[in-house]
Write a protein that holds these residues in place. Structure first.
Motif, short mmCIF file in Angstrom:
data_model
loop_
_atom_site.label_atom_id
_atom_site.label_comp_id
_atom_site.label_asym_id
_atom_site.label_seq_id
_atom_site.Cartn_x
_atom_site.Cartn_y
_atom_site.Cartn_z
N MET A 1 21.05 14.54 -25.42
CA MET A 1 21.85 13.63 -26.23
C MET A 1 22.32 12.48 -25.37
O MET A 1 22.79 12.67 -24.26
CB MET A 1 23.04 14.38 -26.82
CG MET A 1 23.93 13.50 -27.68
SD MET A 1 25.18 14.39 -28.59
CE MET A 1 26.45 14.52 -27.38
N TYR A 66 17.00 8.54 -28.94
CA TYR A 66 17.41 9.58 -28.00
C TYR A 66 17.19 10.99 -28.55
O TYR A 66 17.69 11.33 -29.60
CB TYR A 66 18.88 9.41 -27.63
CG TYR A 66 19.20 8.02 -27.21
CD1 TYR A 66 18.63 7.48 -26.06
CD2 TYR A 66 20.03 7.22 -27.97
CE1 TYR A 66 18.92 6.19 -25.67
CE2 TYR A 66 20.32 5.93 -27.58
CZ TYR A 66 19.76 5.42 -26.43
OH TYR A 66 20.05 4.15 -26.05
N GLY A 67 16.46 11.79 -27.83
CA GLY A 67 16.31 13.23 -28.02
C GLY A 67 16.31 13.71 -29.45
O GLY A 67 15.60 13.21 -30.31
N SER A 68 17.13 14.70 -29.70
CA SER A 68 17.16 15.35 -31.02
C SER A 68 17.65 14.39 -32.09
O SER A 68 17.23 14.48 -33.24
CB SER A 68 18.00 16.61 -30.98
OG SER A 68 19.31 16.33 -30.54
N GLU A 69 18.52 13.46 -31.74
CA GLU A 69 18.99 12.47 -32.71
C GLU A 69 17.82 11.62 -33.20
O GLU A 69 17.67 11.38 -34.40
CB GLU A 69 20.06 11.60 -32.06
CG GLU A 69 20.62 10.55 -32.98
CD GLU A 69 21.65 9.68 -32.27
OE1 GLU A 69 21.89 8.59 -32.80
OE2 GLU A 69 22.16 10.06 -31.21
N ARG A 71 14.63 12.43 -33.13
CA ARG A 71 13.70 13.28 -33.90
C ARG A 71 14.24 13.50 -35.32
O ARG A 71 13.47 13.48 -36.29
CB ARG A 71 13.47 14.60 -33.19
CG ARG A 71 12.57 14.46 -31.96
CD ARG A 71 12.18 15.79 -31.37
NE ARG A 71 13.30 16.56 -30.85
CZ ARG A 71 13.83 16.42 -29.64
NH1 ARG A 71 13.33 15.52 -28.80
NH2 ARG A 71 14.83 17.17 -29.24
N LEU A 72 15.54 13.70 -35.46
CA LEU A 72 16.13 13.88 -36.79
C LEU A 72 16.01 12.61 -37.63
O LEU A 72 15.73 12.66 -38.82
CB LEU A 72 17.61 14.27 -36.69
CG LEU A 72 17.90 15.72 -36.38
CD1 LEU A 72 19.36 15.90 -36.00
CD2 LEU A 72 17.55 16.59 -37.58
N LEU A 115 23.76 16.25 -39.24
CA LEU A 115 23.39 16.53 -37.84
C LEU A 115 23.39 15.27 -36.99
O LEU A 115 23.89 15.28 -35.86
CB LEU A 115 22.03 17.23 -37.79
CG LEU A 115 22.01 18.66 -38.32
CD1 LEU A 115 20.58 19.17 -38.38
CD2 LEU A 115 22.88 19.56 -37.49
N LEU A 119 25.81 14.39 -33.75
CA LEU A 119 25.28 13.96 -32.47
C LEU A 119 25.84 12.60 -32.04
O LEU A 119 25.89 12.31 -30.85
CB LEU A 119 23.75 13.90 -32.51
CG LEU A 119 23.06 15.26 -32.65
CD1 LEU A 119 21.56 15.08 -32.87
CD2 LEU A 119 23.32 16.13 -31.43
#
Length: 189
Positions: A1, A66-69, A71-72, A115, A119
């Protein structure tokens, strides 16, 4: 994150939220007067609404990868594109079919929005309460739409209310981002 947000990213997000909010409210006004009966204009409007979300997700992804953010956000953009196709096809099946597709999209995209909001909770982007509330309500309303679709009197009237509420929450979030950015500038001077 990512814990550090670039200043241009905050400005981009502020503009994105404001534009997305205004477009949602404008869409709601247009849809309120054009959804009964379901005709070509209604189907076009049904397709446009998730496309607003899809394009917004792609713009958002450019500012925040950035990262999982990221991807979401990408997932939400792809989901919204599929929802646009789905509601376009469902329009031929009547209000119940549209509510099922729209409701399923609202549930999944609302969860993704929550989500992303979680984040983004940080010093640069604030608490993200309007985004979190809008995502949570989207999730709950999507469930309600699917329940309503099983009833005898399924109506698309609720979609204008949904879009207006989401639009207002995005406008509020953009206002909070502007206030936070202005406050940060005055504290560093």
């Amino acid at each position: 994150m990512n814990t550090k947000t670039p200043p241009s990213g905050t400005s981009s997000l502020l503009k994105l939220y404001l534009g997305r909010g205004v477009l949602a409210v404008a869409w709601a006004a247009a849809f309120a007067s054009a959804h009964d009966p379901i005709d070509a204009l209604t189907i076009i409007l049904l397709v446009v609404y998730p496309l607003i979300d899809a394009v917004s997700s792609l713009i958002d992804l450019r500012a925040y990868q950035y990262g999982s953010e990221g991807r979401l956000t990408l997932f939400n953009g792809l989901l919204s594109t599929l929802a646009a196709v789905g509601v376009g096809l469902a329009g031929a099946g009547g209000p119940a079919a549209v509510l099922h597709v729209f409701g399923a999209w609202a549930v999944v995209s609302g969860a993704a929005q929550v989500l992303v909001g979680v984040l983004r909770r940080g010093p640069e982007l604030g608490r993200q309460w309007p985004v979190l509330i809008a995502g949570g309500l989207s999730f709950l309303v999507g469930i309600f739409y699917n329940i309503q679709a099983f009833g005898e009197h399924a109506s698309l009237d609720v979609l204008s209310i949904y879009a207006t509420g989401g639009g207002v929450f995005f406008i509020i979030q953009s206002g909070l981002l502007a206030w936070r950015a202005r406050r940060s500038r005055t504290q560093t001077v």
